[in-house]
Enzyme design. Structure first.
Site, short mmCIF file in Angstrom:
data_model
loop_
_atom_site.label_atom_id
_atom_site.label_comp_id
_atom_site.label_asym_id
_atom_site.label_seq_id
_atom_site.Cartn_x
_atom_site.Cartn_y
_atom_site.Cartn_z
CE LYS A 292 -7.37 0.04 6.17
NZ LYS A 292 -8.05 0.34 4.92
CG ASP B 115 0.42 -2.24 6.27
OD1 ASP B 115 -0.53 -2.29 7.07
OD2 ASP B 115 0.37 -1.65 5.18
CG HIS C 25 -1.94 0.94 1.38
ND1 HIS C 25 -1.73 2.26 1.71
CD2 HIS C 25 -3.28 0.82 1.22
CE1 HIS C 25 -2.88 2.90 1.75
NE2 HIS C 25 -3.84 2.04 1.45
CB CYS D 82 -3.67 3.14 -1.65
SG CYS D 82 -4.89 4.41 -1.39
CD GLN E 45 -7.07 -4.58 4.31
OE1 GLN E 45 -8.05 -5.24 4.70
NE2 GLN E 45 -7.18 -3.33 3.90
C1 LIG Z 1 -2.50 -2.79 3.69
C2 LIG Z 1 -2.82 -1.39 4.11
N1 LIG Z 1 -1.87 -0.63 4.66
C3 LIG Z 1 -2.10 0.62 5.08
C4 LIG Z 1 -3.34 1.19 4.94
C5 LIG Z 1 -3.55 2.58 5.44
O1 LIG Z 1 -4.44 2.58 6.50
P1 LIG Z 1 -5.01 3.94 7.11
O2 LIG Z 1 -5.52 4.72 5.94
O3 LIG Z 1 -6.09 3.50 8.02
O4 LIG Z 1 -3.88 4.60 7.81
C6 LIG Z 1 -4.37 0.45 4.36
C7 LIG Z 1 -5.70 1.05 4.14
O5 LIG Z 1 -6.32 0.81 3.14
C8 LIG Z 1 -4.11 -0.87 3.95
O6 LIG Z 1 -5.07 -1.64 3.42
#
Ligand SMILES: Cc1ncc(COP(=O)(O)O)c(C=O)c1O
Length: 396
Positions: A217, A191, A118, A354, A194
């Site tokens: 999430k 990270d 991401h 993203c 998910q």
């Molecule tokens: C794998 C992953 N990393 C990071 C993020 C970023 O999360 P946040 O926007 O809640 O900071 C997301 C959000 O879609 C994600 O799916």
């Protein structure tokens, strides 16, 4: 089409989500809908219990401080960590930025990422001046750990991988990633955005050094997330934002700082966000992450089988993806697919998610993505299939 085995809410929680009545919400990977228990906890925090934390001497403030710190314990406990090593952030994005900005580089200026990351796990490293290397994927869309092992050098300070891909749903072998990183003296940041809503996570068993996730999430509120880090690493990291709450003593000549986690939490925190996150943690723990994982895996299997039976649908990612199915209808832009599905009462995400470098690797501008949650059931998949058939009728 093979008649899919009906998974009519083995978890039986759909009625607990007031905002999805009459709607097929398949965009939980973007943000999860909230169960009534979380909504109630947030409402009570504002309507009955509200006060500031860490400052007030009056009783309400003291009990709100206890509730805020109990939330920290729950958020840490969910991933097998200790409250003292759990920093509240605005979300996973801020958690990764915090590490990128404050971890001493110790002469190592590179970070090893993967092709499926991401943007939140790419851009912070670039902004912090790291040189970025990206591990390729296996043909079925997993991070290629053999390639990671071959690419990692002693110039790499960190390996930073998604525990579960937000596009492909592929689950990382995190233990092996930790061994690979540590063999070269690098750290592993996961990270977990998910993964935390979909799998049991235990940071000690995984052997990672940092773990980031977002409350929204995980059926909790937006605006709050978590960074867990090994205590000795957090202790060695300087503050990155200054203000109230993070200081020990301030003079115009010199300021000293609190220990982690408070050192990293400048300003009045998202108090009610923490209360909502605590309620979300209790909600998933009562259901059981093993049960949620099994439920979502069954839905993925059912969904992939149903979509594979529709000619002209391309599926991305591995068979055993966790809760997420990306697809395209041949010759139709994902945005058109999602618009027609919306007309049919089915919410899917369409776009690059993203993850623009991943789209480039897949050779597509965008995908449509169906993502499941504890409340999802076979009726959502049936509606998705009907909607895709409508897409095909409209586009001939
Ligand atoms: C794998 C992953 N990393 C990071 C993020 C970023 O999360 P946040 O926007 O809640 O900071 C997301 C959000 O879609 C994600 O799916």
């Amino acid at each position: 089409m093979n008649a899919p085995a009906l998974i009519n809410s083995a978890l039986d929680v759909r009625d607990q989500f007031p905002a999805i009545a009459g709607w097929h919400y398949l965009d939980s990977a973007a943000t999860a809908q909230k169960p009534q228990a979380v909504i109630d906890a947030i409402a009570l925090a504002y309507s009955r219990d509200y006060a500031t934390v860490h400052r007030g001497v009056y009783e309400r403030s003291a009990s709100m401080t206890d509730a805020y710190e109990a939330a920290r314990g729950a958020a840490a406990g969910l991933i097998g960590g200790d409250a003292s090593a759990l920093v509240f952030t605005r979300g996973a994005t801020e958690a990764i930025n915090l590490v990128a900005r404050t971890l001493p580089k110790e002469g190592r200026g590179r970070v090893l990422l993967s092709a499926l990351e991401h943007h939140s796990n790419i851009v912070p490293w670039q902004l912090a001046g790291y040189a970025v290397d990206a591990v390729p994927l296996t043909s079925d869309g997993r991070i290629d750990l053999d390639a990671a092992e071959a690419m990692l050098t002693e110039e790499h300070r960190l390996v930073a991988f998604a525990h579960v891909s937000n596009v492909l749903g592929s689950v990382l072998d995190a233990k092996r990633a930790a061994q690979i990183a540590h063999a070269k003296g690098a750290l592993l940041l996961l990270d977990g955005c998910q993964a935390v809503p979909r799998l049991p996570v235990d940071v000690a068993a995984l052997g990672c050094d940092f773990y980031a996730y977002s409350a929204h999430k995980l059926y909790g509120p937006t605006g709050i997330g978590c960074l867990w880090g090994r205590a000795e690493l957090l202790n060695a990291m300087p503050p990155w934002q200054g203000g109230g709450s993070m200081i020990d003593r301030v003079t115009f000549d010199k300021t000293t700082y609190l220990e982690p986690p408070m050192r990293f939490e400048a300003g009045t925190p998202h108090i009610v966000g923490a209360i909502g996150l605590h309620a979300a943690v209790e909600w998933v723990e009562a259901l059981g992450l093993d049960a949620i994982h099994a439920h979502e895996c069954a839905l993925v299997a059912e969904c992939r089988a149903a979509l594979a039976d529709i000619s002209g649908v391309t599926l991305f990612g591995p068979e055993d993806s966790a809760g997420i199915v990306s697809f395209n209808v041949d010759g139709v832009h994902a945005h058109d697919t999602a618009t027609i599905l919306d007309d049919a009462g089915v919410a899917v995400r369409a776009g690059h998610h993203c993850a623009q470098p991943l789209m480039e690797r897949l050779g597509v501008p965008a995908t449509a993505r169906a993502s499941f949650a504890a409340h999802s059931d076979s009726s959502d998949i049936a509606a998705l299939v009907r909607g895709i058939e409508q897409v095909k009728r409209i586009f001939g």
